[in-house]
Design a protein around this motif. Structure first.
Motif, PDB file in Angstrom:
ATOM      1  N   ASN A 136       1.095   5.310   0.322  1.00 11.01           N
ATOM      2  CA  ASN A 136       0.458   6.574   0.684  1.00 11.01           C
ATOM      3  C   ASN A 136       1.490   7.520   1.293  1.00 11.01           C
ATOM      4  OD1 ASN A 136      -1.267   8.634   1.229  1.00 11.01           O
ATOM      5  ND2 ASN A 136      -2.326   7.586   2.920  1.00 11.01           N
TER       6      ASN A 136
ATOM      7  N   VAL B 237      -2.893  -3.078  -2.604  1.00 13.32           N
ATOM      8  CA  VAL B 237      -4.174  -3.178  -1.898  1.00 13.32           C
ATOM      9  C   VAL B 237      -4.611  -1.764  -1.500  1.00 13.32           C
ATOM     10  CG1 VAL B 237      -3.895  -5.541  -1.055  1.00 13.32           C
ATOM     11  CG2 VAL B 237      -2.942  -3.637   0.270  1.00 13.32           C
ATOM     12  N   ASN B 238      -5.872  -1.664  -1.005  1.00 16.15           N
ATOM     13  CA  ASN B 238      -6.462  -0.334  -0.823  1.00 16.15           C
ATOM     14  C   ASN B 238      -6.317   0.281   0.559  1.00 16.15           C
ATOM     15  OD1 ASN B 238      -7.340  -0.163  -3.506  1.00 16.15           O
ATOM     16  ND2 ASN B 238      -9.106  -1.468  -3.040  1.00 16.15           N
ATOM     17  N   SER B 239      -5.697  -0.435   1.481  1.00 12.14           N
ATOM     18  CA  SER B 239      -5.503   0.171   2.805  1.00 12.14           C
ATOM     19  C   SER B 239      -4.245  -0.385   3.452  1.00 12.14           C
ATOM     20  CB  SER B 239      -6.710  -0.100   3.702  1.00 12.14           C
ATOM     21  OG  SER B 239      -6.648  -1.425   4.188  1.00 12.14           O
TER      22      SER B 239
ATOM     23  N   TYR C  22       0.861  -1.191   0.000  1.00 12.79           N
ATOM     24  CA  TYR C  22       0.000   0.000   0.000  1.00 12.79           C
ATOM     25  C   TYR C  22       0.892   1.234   0.000  1.00 12.79           C
ATOM     26  CZ  TYR C  22      -3.455   3.449   1.539  1.00 12.79           C
ATOM     27  OH  TYR C  22      -4.264   4.552   1.626  1.00 12.79           O
TER      28      TYR C  22
END
Ligand SMILES: [Zn+2]
Length: 234
Positions: free
Chosen positions: A100, A128-130, A98
Motif C-alpha cells: 500500500n 494478504v489484505n491488510s 501487503y
C-alpha cells in the motif's frame, strides 16, 4: 546531372532550415529549453550512478538507489531483535506481504516485483489484505534527506536469526520525479531489489538485482541461486 545538382542544393537548404529552425526553437521556447536541460541533467545523473556502481566509497553519496538497514529494533516488536549484523532469513522460503504505497505507479511496480520473484520458484510472497496480517509491508516514503530510492528494514528473532517482520519503503521523491530518470522498468527493478533484502539477500558487485545501485538489473540467475542457497537448510 543538373537535376541531381538542384536536388542536392534543395536537400542542403532543407537541412539548414531544420538546423536554424531547431536553434530558433531552442532559444525562443523556454519549455523546450527546460526539457533539454533536464535531459542533459538526467544523462549526467545516470553517468554518476553508473560510475558509483562498483565503488563502495562513492555509493554513499552518489547512489540514489537504495540502502538497507538490517535487524533494526522496533518498539512494537515484542520478539527479540538483534543488532548483530549477520544475514537473516525467514523460517521458510515464503512470507505474507501487503502493498500500500498510495500511488498507482509504485503499487504496480511492487506487484510486478512480487510476480517476478514468485516466478523464480525460489521464494514465494503471499499477498494478504491488510498490513496487520502481513509479515512484509511495502509502503512509500517521501524523503530527500537520504540518497536512497528504496529502503528495507528487517526485524529478526535473536535466537534463530529468522526474520519476524520487514518494512519496505519505495522513495517517491526520486522514483516519481522525472528529473531522476526512473522509467517503469527501473522502478520495478528497485522494488525487486528491496524485496531481495526482505528475502535476506545482501548487496553484491556481480551482475545482479542486488547491486548497490539497485535499479539497473532485474532478477538474474545468480540471484535465484543465492535465494535457493539461503533457504537450502532448515
Ligand atoms: Zn540495497
Amino acid at each position: 546531372m543538373a537535376e541531381i545538382g538542384i536536388f542536392r542544393l534543395l536537400k542542403r537548404l532543407v537541412v539548414w532550415t531544420l538546423i536554424i529552425g531547431g536553434c530558433w526553437l531552442y532559444f525562443t521556447n523556454s519549455q523546450i529549453q527546460a526539457a533539454s536541460t533536464a535531459m542533459i541533467w538526467n544523462f549526467r545523473q545516470r553517468i554518476v550512478n553508473l560510475i558509483g556502481n562498483g565503488d563502495d566509497t562513492s555509493t554513499q553519496s552518489l547512489n540514489l538507489s537504495d540502502s538497507s538497514q538490517k535487524n533494526e529494533q522496533t518498539s512494537q516488536q515484542k520478539t527479540d531483535s538483534t543488532t548483530i549484523p549477520t544475514n537473516g532469513r525467514w523460517a521458510t522460503n515464503t512470507a505474507t506481504i501487503y502493498v500500500n504505497t498510495g500511488n498507482k505507479t509504485l503499487d504496480s511496480a511492487a506487484q510486478s516485483a512480487i510476480q517476478q520473484w514468485n516466478q523464480t520458484g525460489a521464494f514465494t510472497f503471499r499477498p494478504v489484505n491488510s498490513s496487520q496480517q502481513a509479515e512484509i509491508v511495502v509502503s512509500a516514503m517521501d524523503n530527500d534527506s537520504t540518497n536512497a530510492a528504496g529502503l528495507t528494514k528487517t526485524s529478526s528473532n535473536s535466537i534463530n536469526n529468522h526474520f519476524v517482520h520487514a518494512n519496505v519503503y519505495l522513495n517517491q521523491r526520486y522514483l516519481l520525479d522525472p528529473e531522476y530518470g526512473y522509467d517503469q522498468q527501473r522502478i520495478v527493478n528497485t522494488a525487486e531489489h528491496e524485496l531481495g533484502h526482505a528475502i535476506g539477500l545482501d548487496h553484491t558487485k556481480q551482475v545482479s538485482v542486488m547491486q548497490p545501485a539497485g535499479s539497473f538489473y532485474t532478477i538474474q540467475p545468480g540471484d535465484i541461486q543465492a535465494v535457493k542457497k539461503l533457504y537450502a537448510t532448515n
